[in-house]
Scaffold this motif. Structure first.
Motif, short mmCIF file in Angstrom:
data_model
loop_
_atom_site.label_atom_id
_atom_site.label_comp_id
_atom_site.label_asym_id
_atom_site.label_seq_id
_atom_site.Cartn_x
_atom_site.Cartn_y
_atom_site.Cartn_z
N GLN A 6 0.81 -1.21 0.00
CA GLN A 6 0.00 0.00 0.00
C GLN A 6 0.85 1.27 0.00
O GLN A 6 0.36 2.35 -0.24
CB GLN A 6 -0.93 0.00 1.23
N TYR A 7 2.13 1.13 0.31
CA TYR A 7 2.99 2.32 0.35
C TYR A 7 3.25 2.86 -1.04
O TYR A 7 3.43 2.11 -2.00
CB TYR A 7 4.36 1.98 0.98
N LYS A 8 3.29 4.19 -1.13
CA LYS A 8 3.73 4.84 -2.37
C LYS A 8 5.00 5.61 -2.02
O LYS A 8 5.03 6.34 -1.03
CB LYS A 8 2.66 5.80 -2.88
N SER A 9 6.03 5.41 -2.80
CA SER A 9 7.29 6.12 -2.54
C SER A 9 7.91 6.54 -3.86
O SER A 9 7.94 5.76 -4.81
CB SER A 9 8.26 5.23 -1.77
N GLY A 10 8.39 7.77 -3.89
CA GLY A 10 9.00 8.23 -5.13
C GLY A 10 9.61 9.61 -4.97
O GLY A 10 9.66 10.18 -3.89
N PHE A 11 10.07 10.15 -6.10
CA PHE A 11 10.81 11.40 -6.12
C PHE A 11 9.99 12.51 -6.78
O PHE A 11 9.38 12.29 -7.83
CB PHE A 11 12.12 11.22 -6.89
N ALA A 12 9.99 13.68 -6.14
CA ALA A 12 9.28 14.84 -6.68
C ALA A 12 10.26 16.01 -6.81
O ALA A 12 10.92 16.38 -5.84
CB ALA A 12 8.13 15.24 -5.75
N ALA A 13 10.37 16.56 -8.01
CA ALA A 13 11.25 17.71 -8.24
C ALA A 13 10.47 19.00 -8.05
O ALA A 13 9.37 19.15 -8.58
CB ALA A 13 11.84 17.66 -9.64
N ARG A 85 18.67 18.56 -15.35
CA ARG A 85 18.96 17.12 -15.28
C ARG A 85 18.06 16.43 -14.25
O ARG A 85 17.72 15.27 -14.39
CB ARG A 85 20.44 16.91 -14.93
N THR A 86 17.69 17.16 -13.20
CA THR A 86 16.84 16.59 -12.15
C THR A 86 15.53 16.08 -12.74
O THR A 86 14.94 15.12 -12.24
CB THR A 86 16.57 17.66 -11.06
N ASP A 299 29.15 19.73 -8.19
CA ASP A 299 29.62 18.79 -9.19
C ASP A 299 28.47 18.43 -10.13
O ASP A 299 27.43 17.98 -9.68
CB ASP A 299 30.15 17.53 -8.49
N GLU A 300 28.69 18.62 -11.43
CA GLU A 300 27.62 18.38 -12.41
C GLU A 300 27.07 16.96 -12.34
O GLU A 300 25.94 16.70 -12.71
CB GLU A 300 28.11 18.64 -13.85
#
Length: 301
Positions: A6-13, A85-86, A299-300
């Motif tokens: 049931q967990y939702k996990s992720g990345f938000a910019a 890039r993000t 650092d790029e």
């Protein structure tokens, strides 16, 4: 084990032009000050990662990016590269804009970048506390015409208005999966980096318009005494001798003001008493010196 599904996990910019309130929003959502804020553009120089955990729903890892702008030096180029890039590393994009029907070249450039992406984009019209409620529909209408948004949310990061809705909508578009970090993690930033940024923030607040863009801060040492107090030695780097004089101020008054404000915030952040010593050094045109920039963590890669 069944519950983990049931967990939702992720990345938000969090993206947007300089000074739209990205860092203020991130601090508000996390409930703790991690990113430095000021009214001057280019306050955030690096990608800052913070973690929002809801034990029932999952985890959002926020990436607060430097403002996307037209670069004028190597540091500026680095900042824009990091921000753009993000967009390739996340599950959902949160684009912050100011409340206006005028969509300028900066916003058009960001919209162009977003059209190349297949990710859901949540538009947050920030600072709605500064306009009349009936005007907000006009701003929503104007932005609807330039991009197909997953959601449009009017909000005020400064006053915490509608920030719960932003969290809800981000979770809506995240994939199912286990948490990336344990529940107590708030940021992956090293403590030294946060302390350096706190010192730089105080300098941004205290100094005149031109100088702050040309300063960097390095932490020479951080040591904890047996009684729990932390000794911090910090160096403010500027680009000209004339700037050095302004940062130090008459009889050292300006430097003392910056140090005192920074020490207070460091004590809150670290939960200990802090003794801080601050120096000022000149490094001409450091923002165009690639080796110098990289040595300070920009650092790029």
């Amino acid at each position: 084990m069944q519950e983990n599904k049931q967990y939702k996990s992720g990345f938000a910019a969090l993206i947007g032009r300089p000074n739209v309130g990205k860092s203020t929003l991130m601090n508000c959502l996390i409930g703790q000050k991690i990113a430095i804020t000021s009214k001057k553009p280019q306050t955030t120089r690096n990608r800052i990662q913070t973690v929002y955990t809801d034990p029932d729903r999952g985890q959002i890892v926020f990436l607060d990016t430097p403002g996307i702008h037209k670069a004028k030096n190597k540091l500026g180029e680095y900042m824009v590269t990091v921000a753009e890039r993000t967009l390739q590393d996340v599950d959902v994009i949160v684009w912050l804009v100011e409340p206006s029907t005028f969509i300028g070249a900066g916003e058009q450039h960001i919209a162009e970048q977003l059209r190349k992406s297949n990710l859901p984009v949540i538009l947050v019209i920030n600072k709605t506390d500064t306009v009349k409620k009936e005007e907000v529909l006009l701003f929503i209408d104007a932005y609807r015409k330039i991009l197909d948004f997953a959601e449009i949310i009017p909000a005020s990061a400064l006053h915490g208005n509608n920030t719960d809705t932003i969290i809800d909508m981000i979770f809506k578009y995240l994939p199912y999966g286990p948490m990336f970090y344990d529940e107590d993690t708030v940021t992956d930033q090293p403590e030294r980096q946060i302390v350096a940024e706190i010192v730089r923030e105080k300098a941004l607040h205290a100094l005149d318009e031109e100088i702050p863009h040309g300063i960097a801060v390095t932490i020479e040492s951080m040591k904890q005494r047996k009684n729990g107090m932390t000794d911090i030695e910090a160096t403010i780097i500027c680009e000209r001798d004339s700037h050095k004089g302004i940062i130090i101020g008459k009889n050292g008054a300006m430097l003392k003001k910056i140090s005192t404000m920074a020490r207070n915030d460091c004590e809150k952040f670290m939960g200990t008493k802090v003794y801080m010593e601050t120096w000022v050094k000149v490094k001409e045109n450091w923002r165009d010196n690639v080796n110098f920039i990289r040595a300070r963590g920009y650092d790029e890669q």
